[in-house]
Design a protein around this motif. Structure first.
Motif, PDB file in Angstrom:
ATOM      1  N   VAL A  94      -5.728  12.788  -8.988  1.00  0.00           N
ATOM      2  CA  VAL A  94      -4.427  12.081  -8.963  1.00  0.00           C
ATOM      3  C   VAL A  94      -3.277  12.999  -8.524  1.00  0.00           C
ATOM      4  CG1 VAL A  94      -3.790  12.440 -11.408  1.00  0.00           C
ATOM      5  CG2 VAL A  94      -3.032  10.385 -10.227  1.00  0.00           C
ATOM      6  N   GLY A  95      -3.411  14.285  -8.791  1.00  0.00           N
ATOM      7  CA  GLY A  95      -2.352  15.226  -8.400  1.00  0.00           C
ATOM      8  C   GLY A  95      -2.504  15.762  -6.985  1.00  0.00           C
ATOM      9  N   GLN A  96      -3.381  15.122  -6.187  1.00  0.00           N
ATOM     10  CA  GLN A  96      -3.621  15.527  -4.789  1.00  0.00           C
ATOM     11  C   GLN A  96      -3.958  17.020  -4.683  1.00  0.00           C
ATOM     12  OE1 GLN A  96      -3.358  13.309  -2.011  1.00  0.00           O
ATOM     13  NE2 GLN A  96      -3.295  11.777  -3.625  1.00  0.00           N
ATOM     14  N   PRO A  97      -5.056  17.457  -5.320  1.00  0.00           N
ATOM     15  CA  PRO A  97      -5.382  18.888  -5.286  1.00  0.00           C
ATOM     16  C   PRO A  97      -5.937  19.320  -3.923  1.00  0.00           C
ATOM     17  CG  PRO A  97      -7.134  17.688  -6.342  1.00  0.00           C
ATOM     18  CD  PRO A  97      -6.075  16.678  -6.044  1.00  0.00           C
ATOM     19  N   GLU A  98      -5.945  20.638  -3.726  1.00  0.00           N
ATOM     20  CA  GLU A  98      -6.533  21.191  -2.497  1.00  0.00           C
ATOM     21  C   GLU A  98      -7.959  21.656  -2.762  1.00  0.00           C
ATOM     22  OE1 GLU A  98      -3.914  24.154  -0.654  1.00  0.00           O
ATOM     23  OE2 GLU A  98      -2.323  23.288  -1.858  1.00  0.00           O
ATOM     24  N   ILE A  99      -8.280  21.821  -4.056  1.00  0.00           N
ATOM     25  CA  ILE A  99      -9.612  22.287  -4.454  1.00  0.00           C
ATOM     26  C   ILE A  99     -10.153  21.318  -5.497  1.00  0.00           C
ATOM     27  CG2 ILE A  99     -10.876  24.144  -5.629  1.00  0.00           C
ATOM     28  CD1 ILE A  99      -8.507  25.996  -4.835  1.00  0.00           C
ATOM     29  N   LEU A 100     -11.430  20.979  -5.395  1.00  0.00           N
ATOM     30  CA  LEU A 100     -12.060  20.192  -6.464  1.00  0.00           C
ATOM     31  C   LEU A 100     -13.276  20.945  -6.985  1.00  0.00           C
ATOM     32  CD1 LEU A 100     -11.763  16.503  -5.255  1.00  0.00           C
ATOM     33  CD2 LEU A 100     -10.980  17.407  -7.431  1.00  0.00           C
ATOM     34  N   LEU A 101     -13.311  21.136  -8.287  1.00  0.00           N
ATOM     35  CA  LEU A 101     -14.403  21.875  -8.922  1.00  0.00           C
ATOM     36  C   LEU A 101     -15.172  20.901  -9.806  1.00  0.00           C
ATOM     37  CD1 LEU A 101     -12.186  24.918  -9.973  1.00  0.00           C
ATOM     38  CD2 LEU A 101     -13.676  24.793  -7.978  1.00  0.00           C
ATOM     39  N   TYR A 102     -16.442  20.740  -9.527  1.00  0.00           N
ATOM     40  CA  TYR A 102     -17.261  19.772 -10.272  1.00  0.00           C
ATOM     41  C   TYR A 102     -18.287  20.528 -11.108  1.00  0.00           C
ATOM     42  CZ  TYR A 102     -15.706  16.478  -6.602  1.00  0.00           C
ATOM     43  OH  TYR A 102     -14.987  15.711  -5.732  1.00  0.00           O
ATOM     44  N   ASP A 103     -18.274  20.328 -12.423  1.00  0.00           N
ATOM     45  CA  ASP A 103     -19.259  20.961 -13.289  1.00  0.00           C
ATOM     46  C   ASP A 103     -20.299  19.910 -13.684  1.00  0.00           C
ATOM     47  OD1 ASP A 103     -20.671  22.581 -14.955  1.00  0.00           O
ATOM     48  OD2 ASP A 103     -19.045  22.996 -16.356  1.00  0.00           O
ATOM     49  N   GLU A 104     -21.436  19.965 -13.032  1.00  0.00           N
ATOM     50  CA  GLU A 104     -22.543  19.038 -13.263  1.00  0.00           C
ATOM     51  C   GLU A 104     -22.068  17.585 -13.318  1.00  0.00           C
ATOM     52  OE1 GLU A 104     -25.500  20.267 -15.990  1.00  0.00           O
ATOM     53  OE2 GLU A 104     -25.094  22.391 -15.719  1.00  0.00           O
ATOM     54  N   PRO A 105     -21.564  17.093 -12.203  1.00  0.00           N
ATOM     55  CA  PRO A 105     -20.957  15.746 -12.220  1.00  0.00           C
ATOM     56  C   PRO A 105     -21.946  14.611 -12.419  1.00  0.00           C
ATOM     57  CG  PRO A 105     -21.069  16.609  -9.975  1.00  0.00           C
ATOM     58  CD  PRO A 105     -21.479  17.724 -10.875  1.00  0.00           C
ATOM     59  N   VAL A 106     -23.256  14.855 -12.161  1.00  0.00           N
ATOM     60  CA  VAL A 106     -24.198  13.736 -12.301  1.00  0.00           C
ATOM     61  C   VAL A 106     -25.144  13.908 -13.490  1.00  0.00           C
ATOM     62  CG1 VAL A 106     -24.128  13.190  -9.833  1.00  0.00           C
ATOM     63  CG2 VAL A 106     -25.875  14.750 -10.683  1.00  0.00           C
ATOM     64  N   THR A 107     -24.959  14.974 -14.251  1.00  0.00           N
ATOM     65  CA  THR A 107     -25.836  15.179 -15.415  1.00  0.00           C
ATOM     66  C   THR A 107     -25.671  14.024 -16.404  1.00  0.00           C
ATOM     67  OG1 THR A 107     -25.737  17.541 -15.178  1.00  0.00           O
ATOM     68  CG2 THR A 107     -26.353  16.737 -17.341  1.00  0.00           C
ATOM     69  N   GLY A 108     -26.782  13.490 -16.853  1.00  0.00           N
ATOM     70  CA  GLY A 108     -26.744  12.406 -17.838  1.00  0.00           C
ATOM     71  C   GLY A 108     -26.606  11.028 -17.219  1.00  0.00           C
ATOM     72  N   LEU A 109     -26.533  10.968 -15.886  1.00  0.00           N
ATOM     73  CA  LEU A 109     -26.409   9.662 -15.241  1.00  0.00           C
ATOM     74  C   LEU A 109     -27.763   9.225 -14.684  1.00  0.00           C
ATOM     75  CD1 LEU A 109     -23.074   9.998 -13.213  1.00  0.00           C
ATOM     76  CD2 LEU A 109     -23.417   9.088 -15.509  1.00  0.00           C
ATOM     77  N   ASP A 110     -27.951   7.905 -14.598  1.00  0.00           N
ATOM     78  CA  ASP A 110     -29.186   7.396 -13.998  1.00  0.00           C
ATOM     79  C   ASP A 110     -29.115   7.611 -12.482  1.00  0.00           C
ATOM     80  OD1 ASP A 110     -28.222   4.778 -12.598  1.00  0.00           O
ATOM     81  OD2 ASP A 110     -27.252   4.816 -14.575  1.00  0.00           O
ATOM     82  N   PRO A 111     -30.251   7.514 -11.777  1.00  0.00           N
ATOM     83  CA  PRO A 111     -30.253   7.820 -10.337  1.00  0.00           C
ATOM     84  C   PRO A 111     -29.249   7.001  -9.528  1.00  0.00           C
ATOM     85  CG  PRO A 111     -32.497   7.667 -11.156  1.00  0.00           C
ATOM     86  CD  PRO A 111     -31.598   7.258 -12.286  1.00  0.00           C
ATOM     87  N   ILE A 112     -29.049   5.735  -9.905  1.00  0.00           N
ATOM     88  CA  ILE A 112     -28.131   4.891  -9.130  1.00  0.00           C
ATOM     89  C   ILE A 112     -26.697   5.396  -9.282  1.00  0.00           C
ATOM     90  CG2 ILE A 112     -27.163   2.556  -8.924  1.00  0.00           C
ATOM     91  CD1 ILE A 112     -30.021   1.579  -9.782  1.00  0.00           C
ATOM     92  N   ASN A 113     -26.314   5.675 -10.540  1.00  0.00           N
ATOM     93  CA  ASN A 113     -24.963   6.197 -10.772  1.00  0.00           C
ATOM     94  C   ASN A 113     -24.803   7.599 -10.186  1.00  0.00           C
ATOM     95  OD1 ASN A 113     -23.019   4.508 -12.138  1.00  0.00           O
ATOM     96  ND2 ASN A 113     -24.546   4.347 -13.767  1.00  0.00           N
ATOM     97  N   SER A 114     -25.881   8.408 -10.227  1.00  0.00           N
ATOM     98  CA  SER A 114     -25.825   9.752  -9.642  1.00  0.00           C
ATOM     99  C   SER A 114     -25.527   9.665  -8.154  1.00  0.00           C
ATOM    100  CB  SER A 114     -27.157  10.480  -9.821  1.00  0.00           C
ATOM    101  OG  SER A 114     -27.400  10.692 -11.164  1.00  0.00           O
ATOM    102  N   ALA A 115     -26.258   8.753  -7.477  1.00  0.00           N
ATOM    103  CA  ALA A 115     -26.055   8.595  -6.034  1.00  0.00           C
ATOM    104  C   ALA A 115     -24.631   8.118  -5.752  1.00  0.00           C
ATOM    105  CB  ALA A 115     -27.067   7.609  -5.476  1.00  0.00           C
ATOM    106  N   ALA A 116     -24.130   7.229  -6.622  1.00  0.00           N
ATOM    107  CA  ALA A 116     -22.763   6.711  -6.419  1.00  0.00           C
ATOM    108  C   ALA A 116     -21.737   7.841  -6.571  1.00  0.00           C
ATOM    109  CB  ALA A 116     -22.484   5.605  -7.427  1.00  0.00           C
ATOM    110  N   VAL A 117     -21.948   8.714  -7.585  1.00  0.00           N
ATOM    111  CA  VAL A 117     -21.013   9.836  -7.772  1.00  0.00           C
ATOM    112  C   VAL A 117     -21.111  10.809  -6.588  1.00  0.00           C
ATOM    113  CG1 VAL A 117     -20.495  11.856  -9.218  1.00  0.00           C
ATOM    114  CG2 VAL A 117     -20.928   9.651 -10.287  1.00  0.00           C
ATOM    115  N   ASP A 118     -22.340  11.049  -6.110  1.00  0.00           N
ATOM    116  CA  ASP A 118     -22.504  11.919  -4.933  1.00  0.00           C
ATOM    117  C   ASP A 118     -21.742  11.354  -3.728  1.00  0.00           C
ATOM    118  OD1 ASP A 118     -24.010  13.806  -6.213  1.00  0.00           O
ATOM    119  OD2 ASP A 118     -25.937  12.913  -5.673  1.00  0.00           O
ATOM    120  N   ARG A 119     -21.845  10.038  -3.540  1.00  0.00           N
ATOM    121  CA  ARG A 119     -21.132   9.414  -2.412  1.00  0.00           C
ATOM    122  C   ARG A 119     -19.632   9.583  -2.576  1.00  0.00           C
ATOM    123  NH1 ARG A 119     -25.164   5.486  -2.804  1.00  0.00           N
ATOM    124  NH2 ARG A 119     -23.879   4.134  -4.108  1.00  0.00           N
ATOM    125  N   LEU A 120     -19.169   9.465  -3.833  1.00  0.00           N
ATOM    126  CA  LEU A 120     -17.733   9.635  -4.101  1.00  0.00           C
ATOM    127  C   LEU A 120     -17.279  11.057  -3.754  1.00  0.00           C
ATOM    128  CD1 LEU A 120     -16.991   7.943  -7.534  1.00  0.00           C
ATOM    129  CD2 LEU A 120     -15.868   7.497  -5.356  1.00  0.00           C
TER     130      LEU A 120
END
Lengths: 264, 263
Positions: free
Chosen positions: B158-184
């Motif tokens: 929301v603050g329009q960053p220049e860097i995005l740091l993701y710490d295990e963004p798909v851990t705990g998600l099912d494959p469908i949600n994991s793929a959706a987060v990867d696409r995001l």
């Protein structure tokens, strides 16, 4: 020969470890206090956060504080009545109950209630925020947890505790007076006569000064221990237990230091 | 866009976790860091914005040292970055609107006014495929795991960053949600032209979203290369990761075929 010295070395190591831990905690709490003072003076503490904490600590603790104060007044009155009957004029009971409640029981029992109801909650709350990375999240969002989380709790504790102790003192004395009437038949006029006989107006100031000290010590220790929490749910349990122990010791030690410092 | 450089980063917690990591992430690049659990991936990520300070070495963000930064300089670095935490790290007592608006500075919020803040928060939520109207007033406890991760991502962008740091963004998600987060992650990197670092265990996802993949093991970088180079590498450790992923994908495909046969 070296084997003979092993137990001594063990004792010295243990003393060293305890000393190291005490100084680390003291340093951490001094830093926390300094940063809270700086952020308060700079106006970085949101009034809304302070009011929320003061409400939670003060208004919501009031019923329990009053029950504790009523019981402490009743017990002191009954015990004094039992000991004085037949040996000491009963109106002295007014003085004993008033002095006991105002100088000691009001501040200390209110502090114990606050340790259980507020201090433990603060440590568990901040500890949970720490282990679930919410504190890191605050830092990552460019926000400092001291003015947001620590300062409102410490300032609220210092404001609320004297008010609660003042109420506890009044309620405790009245409960003692009612109990004296009911148990040993000491009328309220005689009770108040006895209370006034040895009353110093400084006693109330002393009581409120104690309350201010406890109101500072309890949130500082609980916030400090909460922010130090590591290691998931088990870590939160460990730091909450340690925090309660530290708060009780700190309150009792400062309580013991008050008479030589302020009553002589 | 911002460039990030790790120089001989060393960190120990009782035992060494990072033992001299050198890595450069170019502006606009998406780099995934993979590796076994407990190997220091998240620690390395946290050193980027000073959430953990290295015992030795340095991290540079656009040439500015994170280790030697004053508190103002560190704040400036943190304002450049959005951090998506493993379990979203949403504030339990705040609703989604309040959580996401924390991604804006207090001064910004005052200057923008509530209507504009609401518009920006809603836009960030729509960017992560959440229906703003439906979730704005909800508490984190009322959201599913996938939705919480998306709200965490919305707060980070929301603050329009220049860097995005993701710490295990798909851990705990099912494959469908994991793929959706990867696409995001890919879509946001492309749309916002941000430099992204993704710590993940999901090799297949890393292959899809990354410009480069780094393998961290035993506190050191064992491999850095493109997804293609990663897939074709003969380095035993890399092979162990790729083959395990391939075996899992094969098993999943077999299971899927079995279900279809039964149907």
């Amino acid at each position: 020969m070296p084997r003979l010295l092993d137990p001594l070395a063990g004792v010295l190591r243990a003393i060293g470890r305890v000393g190291d831990s005490v100084f680390r905690h003291a340093g951490g709490m001094t830093l926390l206090t300094t940063r809270t003072a700086v952020d308060t003076l700079r106006g970085n503490v949101a009034l809304r956060d302070f009011v929320d904490q003061a409400f939670s600590m003060g208004v919501q603790s009031l019923p329990l504080v009053m029950v504790t104060a009523i019981l402490s007044g009743i017990v002191t009155s009954q015990q004094g009545g039992y000991q004085f009957t037949g040996s000491i004029p009963l109106y002295i009971l007014g003085s004993v109950v008033t002095s006991s409640v105002v100088l000691e029981l009001g501040p200390v029992l209110t502090a114990v209630v606050m340790i259980g109801r507020v201090g433990a909650r603060i440590t568990a709350e901040l500890g949970t925020m720490q282990v679930s990375e919410q504190i890191d999240a605050l830092y990552s969002l460019g926000r400092d947890p001291i003015p947001v989380l620590a300062a409102p709790r410490i300032l609220a504790g210092m404001l609320v505790m004297p008010a609660l102790v003042a109420i506890a003192n009044g309620v405790g004395v009245v409960a003692g007076m009612v109990s004296a009437q009911a148990t040993v038949g000491l009328g309220s006029q005689s009770f108040l006569y006895g209370a006034r006989l040895f009353w110093h107006s400084y006693d109330l100031m002393y009581s409120l000064l104690k309350a201010l000290a406890f109101g500072f010590v309890i949130p500082v220790i609980s916030v400090h221990m909460g922010l130090l929490t590591r290691g998931g749910a088990e870590g939160v349990g460990r730091s909450t237990t340690a925090s309660v122990v530290f708060m009780i010791i700190a309150v009792l030690v400062s309580d013991a230091l008050f008479p030589p410092l302020f009553l002589n | 866009m911002a460039e990030i450089e790790y120089r001989a980063v060393y960190k120990a917690f009782d035992v060494p976790v990072l033992t001299g990591v050198d890595l450069k992430v170019a502006s606009g690049e998406t780099l995934s860091i993979v590796g076994p659990s407990g190997t220091g991936k998240s620690v390395l990520l946290k050193t980027t914005i000073g959430l953990i300070v290295p015992d030795d070495g340095d991290v540079l963000v656009d040439g500015q040292s994170v280790v030697d930064a004053t508190s103002e300089q560190l704040q400036a670095i943190r304002r450049k970055a959005g951090y998506v935490f493993q379990n979203a790290a949403l504030f339990d007592s705040m609703n989604v609107f309040e959580n996401v608006s924390l991604g804006l500075l207090d001064d910004e919020i005052r200057a923008l006014g509530r209507a504009e803040v609401l518009r920006r928060v809603s836009a960030a939520l729509e960017d992560v495929n959440l229906e703003a109207e439906a979730v704005l007033s909800k508490l984190p406890s009322e959201l599913s795991g996938g939705m919480r991760k998306r709200v965490g991502l919305a707060r980070a962008i929301v603050g329009q960053p220049e860097i995005l740091l993701y710490d295990e963004p798909v851990t705990g998600l099912d494959p469908i949600n994991s793929a959706a987060v990867d696409r995001l992650i890919s879509a946001i990197a492309e749309r916002m032209h941000v430099t992204s670092i993704v710590v993940t265990h999901d090799i297949e996802g890393a292959m899809t979203i990354s410009d480069r993949i780094a393998l961290l093991e035993g506190g050191k970088l064992r491999f850095v290369g493109t997804p293609q180079e990663f897939r074709n590498s003969q380095e035993p450790l890399v092979r162990a990761f790729v083959d395990r992923e391939a075996a899992f994908a094969a098993a999943a495909a077999k299971s899927e075929a079995g279900h279809e046969g039964m149907a």
